[in-house]
Design a protein around this motif. Sequence first.
Motif, PDB file in Angstrom:
ATOM      1  N   LEU A   1     -13.830 140.488 -84.761  1.00  0.00           N
ATOM      2  CA  LEU A   1     -14.310 139.332 -84.009  1.00  0.00           C
ATOM      3  C   LEU A   1     -15.089 138.388 -84.922  1.00  0.00           C
ATOM      4  N   ALA A   2     -15.909 138.957 -85.792  1.00  0.00           N
ATOM      5  CA  ALA A   2     -16.717 138.142 -86.707  1.00  0.00           C
ATOM      6  C   ALA A   2     -15.839 137.303 -87.627  1.00  0.00           C
ATOM      7  N   LYS A   3     -14.675 137.819 -87.998  1.00  0.00           N
ATOM      8  CA  LYS A   3     -13.763 137.071 -88.876  1.00  0.00           C
ATOM      9  C   LYS A   3     -13.220 135.817 -88.208  1.00  0.00           C
ATOM     10  N   HIS A   4     -13.168 135.805 -86.874  1.00  0.00           N
ATOM     11  CA  HIS A   4     -12.629 134.671 -86.124  1.00  0.00           C
ATOM     12  C   HIS A   4     -13.714 133.853 -85.444  1.00  0.00           C
TER      13      HIS A   4
ATOM     14  N   VAL B   1     -17.624 131.021 -79.718  1.00  0.00           N
ATOM     15  CA  VAL B   1     -16.335 130.361 -79.898  1.00  0.00           C
ATOM     16  C   VAL B   1     -15.570 131.101 -80.990  1.00  0.00           C
ATOM     17  N   PHE B   2     -14.295 131.374 -80.711  1.00  0.00           N
ATOM     18  CA  PHE B   2     -13.417 131.995 -81.701  1.00  0.00           C
ATOM     19  C   PHE B   2     -12.283 131.042 -82.022  1.00  0.00           C
ATOM     20  N   SER B   3     -11.730 131.171 -83.207  1.00  0.00           N
ATOM     21  CA  SER B   3     -10.603 130.356 -83.625  1.00  0.00           C
ATOM     22  C   SER B   3      -9.516 131.254 -84.203  1.00  0.00           C
ATOM     23  N   GLY B   4      -8.267 130.896 -83.922  1.00  0.00           N
ATOM     24  CA  GLY B   4      -7.145 131.637 -84.483  1.00  0.00           C
ATOM     25  C   GLY B   4      -6.965 133.012 -83.875  1.00  0.00           C
ATOM     26  N   ILE B   5      -7.379 133.168 -82.632  1.00  0.00           N
ATOM     27  CA  ILE B   5      -7.310 134.469 -81.980  1.00  0.00           C
ATOM     28  C   ILE B   5      -6.996 134.245 -80.499  1.00  0.00           C
ATOM     29  N   HIS B   6      -6.237 135.138 -79.921  1.00  0.00           N
ATOM     30  CA  HIS B   6      -5.869 135.074 -78.513  1.00  0.00           C
ATOM     31  C   HIS B   6      -6.911 135.809 -77.686  1.00  0.00           C
ATOM     32  N   PHE B   7      -7.117 135.397 -76.444  1.00  0.00           N
ATOM     33  CA  PHE B   7      -8.151 136.044 -75.628  1.00  0.00           C
ATOM     34  C   PHE B   7      -7.873 137.530 -75.421  1.00  0.00           C
TER      35      PHE B   7
ATOM     36  N   LEU C   1     -13.152 144.034 -78.443  1.00  0.00           N
ATOM     37  CA  LEU C   1     -14.361 144.491 -77.751  1.00  0.00           C
ATOM     38  C   LEU C   1     -14.196 145.921 -77.258  1.00  0.00           C
ATOM     39  N   ALA C   2     -13.041 146.218 -76.676  1.00  0.00           N
ATOM     40  CA  ALA C   2     -12.793 147.551 -76.119  1.00  0.00           C
ATOM     41  C   ALA C   2     -12.744 148.625 -77.198  1.00  0.00           C
ATOM     42  N   THR C   3     -12.361 148.237 -78.403  1.00  0.00           N
ATOM     43  CA  THR C   3     -12.253 149.209 -79.499  1.00  0.00           C
ATOM     44  C   THR C   3     -13.401 149.094 -80.498  1.00  0.00           C
ATOM     45  N   ASP C   4     -14.442 148.356 -80.110  1.00  0.00           N
ATOM     46  CA  ASP C   4     -15.650 148.230 -80.925  1.00  0.00           C
ATOM     47  C   ASP C   4     -15.356 147.640 -82.310  1.00  0.00           C
ATOM     48  N   ARG C   5     -14.443 146.682 -82.383  1.00  0.00           N
ATOM     49  CA  ARG C   5     -14.083 146.042 -83.653  1.00  0.00           C
ATOM     50  C   ARG C   5     -14.766 144.682 -83.782  1.00  0.00           C
ATOM     51  N   TYR C   6     -16.076 144.731 -83.788  1.00  0.00           N
ATOM     52  CA  TYR C   6     -16.859 143.505 -83.933  1.00  0.00           C
ATOM     53  C   TYR C   6     -16.629 142.863 -85.295  1.00  0.00           C
TER      54      TYR C   6
ATOM     55  N   LEU D   1     -21.009 127.786 -85.119  1.00  0.00           N
ATOM     56  CA  LEU D   1     -21.479 126.477 -84.684  1.00  0.00           C
ATOM     57  C   LEU D   1     -22.917 126.257 -85.139  1.00  0.00           C
ATOM     58  N   GLY D   2     -23.155 125.150 -85.781  1.00  0.00           N
ATOM     59  CA  GLY D   2     -24.497 124.830 -86.263  1.00  0.00           C
ATOM     60  C   GLY D   2     -24.923 125.615 -87.485  1.00  0.00           C
ATOM     61  N   ASN D   3     -23.999 126.350 -88.080  1.00  0.00           N
ATOM     62  CA  ASN D   3     -24.287 127.172 -89.272  1.00  0.00           C
ATOM     63  C   ASN D   3     -25.526 128.045 -89.081  1.00  0.00           C
ATOM     64  N   ARG D   4     -25.612 128.656 -87.934  1.00  0.00           N
ATOM     65  CA  ARG D   4     -26.763 129.497 -87.587  1.00  0.00           C
ATOM     66  C   ARG D   4     -26.752 130.841 -88.317  1.00  0.00           C
ATOM     67  N   PHE D   5     -25.566 131.367 -88.572  1.00  0.00           N
ATOM     68  CA  PHE D   5     -25.443 132.710 -89.141  1.00  0.00           C
ATOM     69  C   PHE D   5     -25.040 132.638 -90.607  1.00  0.00           C
ATOM     70  N   HIS D   6     -25.577 133.573 -91.392  1.00  0.00           N
ATOM     71  CA  HIS D   6     -25.338 133.559 -92.838  1.00  0.00           C
ATOM     72  C   HIS D   6     -24.457 134.704 -93.318  1.00  0.00           C
ATOM     73  N   SER D   7     -24.098 135.606 -92.401  1.00  0.00           N
ATOM     74  CA  SER D   7     -23.241 136.723 -92.804  1.00  0.00           C
ATOM     75  C   SER D   7     -22.517 137.271 -91.579  1.00  0.00           C
ATOM     76  N   ASP D   8     -21.470 138.036 -91.851  1.00  0.00           N
ATOM     77  CA  ASP D   8     -20.752 138.702 -90.755  1.00  0.00           C
ATOM     78  C   ASP D   8     -21.672 139.680 -90.028  1.00  0.00           C
ATOM     79  N   ASP D   9     -22.584 140.313 -90.750  1.00  0.00           N
ATOM     80  CA  ASP D   9     -23.514 141.248 -90.109  1.00  0.00           C
ATOM     81  C   ASP D   9     -24.381 140.546 -89.064  1.00  0.00           C
ATOM     82  N   GLU D  10     -24.819 139.324 -89.359  1.00  0.00           N
ATOM     83  CA  GLU D  10     -25.606 138.563 -88.385  1.00  0.00           C
ATOM     84  C   GLU D  10     -24.755 138.197 -87.169  1.00  0.00           C
ATOM     85  N   VAL D  11     -23.514 137.819 -87.410  1.00  0.00           N
ATOM     86  CA  VAL D  11     -22.605 137.490 -86.310  1.00  0.00           C
ATOM     87  C   VAL D  11     -22.371 138.721 -85.444  1.00  0.00           C
TER      88      VAL D  11
END
Length: 83
Positions: free
Chosen positions: A45-48, A24-30, A37-42, A52-62
Amino acid sequence: MHWTEHPLYFKKTLDLYISNDAVVFSGIHFLHVFIYLATDRYDLLAKHFVNLGNRFHSDDEVIAFLRARTEKIDMQPFMQVAG
């Protein structure tokens, strides 16, 4: 369902989204998702990404999670040989 009902449905079924590791992303258009994704700018993506469920602890994990979810699928096993 009508688009105006989506936020309430999301809240009601949040546990289902969490248990299925929904992306799920927020504040971003599809279209941004596609371009990032096409430009490898993960990183963008991680910023948006909605954690959910606080599973990830860093942008690197996302980023690692998103990369795993967008790996190329080998279609060869599903291709039928014409004969």
